[in-house]
Design an enzyme around this catalytic site. Structure first.
Site, short mmCIF file in Angstrom:
data_model
loop_
_atom_site.label_atom_id
_atom_site.label_comp_id
_atom_site.label_asym_id
_atom_site.label_seq_id
_atom_site.Cartn_x
_atom_site.Cartn_y
_atom_site.Cartn_z
N CYS A 81 24.24 27.24 24.46
CA CYS A 81 24.56 27.51 25.87
C CYS A 81 25.14 28.91 26.09
O CYS A 81 25.27 29.35 27.23
CB CYS A 81 25.50 26.44 26.39
SG CYS A 81 24.79 24.78 26.17
N CYS A 222 28.79 17.08 36.03
CA CYS A 222 27.98 17.53 34.89
C CYS A 222 26.94 18.54 35.35
O CYS A 222 26.31 18.35 36.39
CB CYS A 222 27.24 16.34 34.27
SG CYS A 222 28.31 14.99 33.75
N SER A 223 26.72 19.57 34.55
CA SER A 223 25.68 20.54 34.90
C SER A 223 24.32 19.87 34.74
O SER A 223 24.13 19.03 33.87
CB SER A 223 25.78 21.77 34.00
OG SER A 223 25.72 21.41 32.64
N HIS A 352 21.97 25.30 35.02
CA HIS A 352 22.31 25.78 33.67
C HIS A 352 21.07 25.88 32.78
O HIS A 352 20.90 25.09 31.85
CB HIS A 352 23.38 24.86 33.07
CG HIS A 352 23.84 25.25 31.69
ND1 HIS A 352 23.81 26.54 31.22
CD2 HIS A 352 24.37 24.50 30.69
CE1 HIS A 352 24.28 26.56 29.99
NE2 HIS A 352 24.62 25.35 29.63
#
Lengths: 403, 403
Positions: A81, A222-223, A352
């Site tokens: 990430c 939550c992404s 994301h």
């Protein structure tokens, strides 16, 4: 030598399969926008670090070739990430070290809908977890934590972040409402961001009422899984001067930290999800910038899950350990507060796409520091901070300063 | 600033599933050997670029953590078959630019037996081809070439290199025996290399009699699928002086080239497999080193298939276009000749774990330039050249000089 951001660009982040684009299409869109923003053509670019996790080797060439076939070096990089900021870190060092005067950092991800969700249909948590479970220092200590915190043998990332959230609640009295307040703030911010995947506004009650992904994290904390690309043009002072570039933002300080024994020795999930890495990266970046958190006005940080925004407040020195729940509730991290955190909507609401996230954070900060962020503008912003973290692991903190 | 190789290490390259090791085991073995060779501990290392293609994101951390948990930046990089030298190129630039005084470039690959072979059980060709077929500038022109050269819609790499070989034969009168002579030479060289996957010696007739993979390339002219790791410690002059390091080799010049229109405009398979990239990378590396092919004594080059060694002779300026078949037949590229090419046995016989190959080439050259290559020693070697290429694409040429 100093390195400057001269131009930024990004696509709108999208739910996968919303647009019929390939990764090279999104890369072309973001890359072209960044070059145009900088006022340079691809012919001026000397090297291209490209970040992505899920496309094949040399996907960076496939993407960069859309911008031009100039034969320059292309490096394909990944760091889960934190991949986007890894590309930025290389770009900055190539310019600062004199190897190049103009480097394009490009990042993208074309993700599969639901494919990474580990049961939930939100985000990167599953994707990162796949790699994460292969990483020994985590795996090595995982047995202990699994027993201690009661989750399955190989958890999706949501489980480990959920465990970190419960640990924070138990240790400091942090509440579910405080966790939800992070998400409510970021969803609210995203309402003004045309590049965000989601722009809906929710209150704390609405956040808490959404489906439980892993206790205490509900879906709206939550992404999501996202497609998208972002790009940043990094230049030297002499290049900028020679070409009369405007709108420069200085990369005042930057650091990447990876795991140490501290990540695992305690068996604490807060440590395993990277708070110690973030703390070290921040400390080094401040030192290199000659600035501290007290100088920062606007922050884009890695809220892959609401709890990680709280953990990062502490890691960045915005409050003492354990005080982050109160900090978000106080309004100190939104418009009118001491800092504005995630004016873009953050990972939770902007989306994301792993390879793009770190560069999209940079784009938002550059717009903020130039005073061109429109409805999202943080009044008088002069110093910005980006925080991007990947389990496995790497935390990158970048301090940007208006010129 | 100048950058120097202070230490090198590698595992023996192995047929996959020969040893029960994980990628981090091989990385630890190669990395420890390189650090020991340099006379430094992992604690002195400031940054770690790690190259691999088939392991998950942040596999580099998983590998580097075996050497120590010091929290330093780790970059995971890939560039198909040129991945190892991509890690080296970043290491060199980080040191040359003053970002670090000691960088460890690490590369490894754990490959699947037969999984990449596209029908043949040899090599990287299938792995590279997977990524390669996704790369538009190649794919864009592929239709033309498929029609012109008569192969399937998405070829394993062997097909495209086979087509390049046939093109060379038709255009210049190169013979199957000349192609086989490359393989015979490299297999012969590998007999003296304890790190080589194969050490058997074959004559031209034996090479030609082995199973046909893709006309005119027989099995013994193709690099195999391999497991293995290699590592290189790159340091600055001041670091080496301060610590009294010995056995240094200077990175005198290095360049990476990617595709230009020249790769595709002609529809020539010789161009598509990267001869123009190699030519440009060599030209730039010579210029930066202030040296030419006439100064070079020993060469490790990317003989993924026998034909690519011939194409590279021409790209490096060792002979005129079309003369490479005669050059190898003349004995000019083996012991007693003008240059010794692939004293290690090359990719064909030493093996080709994608992420390790570029760094293993460096290891061989460092041993040669130090005069410690044992039975493989090229007498009086002072200047070495490494050539590593990946379809998709990137060609890296590195000129090394004894200090």
């Amino acid at each position: 030598m100093k390195a400057f951001v001269a131009g930024v660009g990004m696509t709108r982040f999208e739910k996968p399969e919303t647009r019929s684009w390939q990764y090279w299409d999104m890369a072309r869109e973001a890359g072209s926008a960044a070059l145009e923003d900088a006022g340079v053509t691809y012919g001026a670019v000397e090297q291209v670090p490209v970040g992505y996790c899920f496309q094949p080797s040399t996907a960076g060439q496939r993407a960069a070739y859309e911008l031009g076939l100039t034969g320059i070096p292309v490096y394909n990089v990944n760091n889960n990430c934190a991949t986007g900021s890894t590309a930025l870190m290389l770009a900055r060092q190539l310019v600062a070290g004199g190897a190049a005067d103009c480097v394009l950092a490009l990042g993208f991800e074309k993700m599969k809908k639901g494919a990474l969700g580990g049961g939930a249909d939100g985000g990167a948590r599953g994707g990162a977890a796949d790699a994460w479970s292969a990483v020994s220092p985590v795996a090595r200590h995982y047995g202990i934590m699994a027993a201690r915190h009661g989750f399955e043998a190989t958890p999706p990332t949501a489980q480990i972040f959920g465990a970190a959230a419960r640990e924070h609640m138990e240790r400091y009295g942090t509440t579910e409402a405080q966790l939800a307040a992070v998400a409510a703030k970021n969803h609210r911010h995203s309402a003004h961001n045309p590049n965000a995947q989601f722009r809906d506004v929710y209150d704390v009650a609405g956040i808490l009422a959404s489906r439980m992904v892993h206790r205490p994290l509900t879906r709206l904390q939550c992404s999501p899984t996202s497609d998208g690309a972002a790009a940043v043009v990094v230049v030297s002072q002499r290049f900028a001067s020679r070409r009369g570039l405007t709108g420069l933002v200085e990369i005042a300080g930057q650091a990447m930290a990876t795991d140490t024994e501290e990540s695992f020795a305690s068996g604490s999930c807060i440590d395993v999800v990277g708070q110690p890495m973030s703390r070290r990266a921040a400390r080094q970046a401040y030192e290199r910038a000659g600035l501290g958190i007290e100088d920062v006005d606007v922050i884009e940080l890695h809220d892959c899950f609401s709890v990680n925004e709280l953990l990062t407040y502490e890691a960045l020195g915005m409050c003492a350990p354990g005080e982050s729940g109160k900090l978000v509730e106080s309004g100190a991290t939104t418009y009118g507060g001491r800092w504005v955190v995630n004016p873009s909507g953050g990972l939770i609401s902007k989306g994301h796409p792993l390879g793009a996230t770190g560069l999209a954070q940079t784009a938002e900060l550059v717009w903020q520091l130039r005073g061109t962020a429109g409805e999202r503008q943080v009044a008088g912003a002069r110093v910005g901070l980006a925080h991007n973290i990947g389990l496995g692991g790497a935390a990158v903190v970048t301090v940007l300063r208006a010129v």
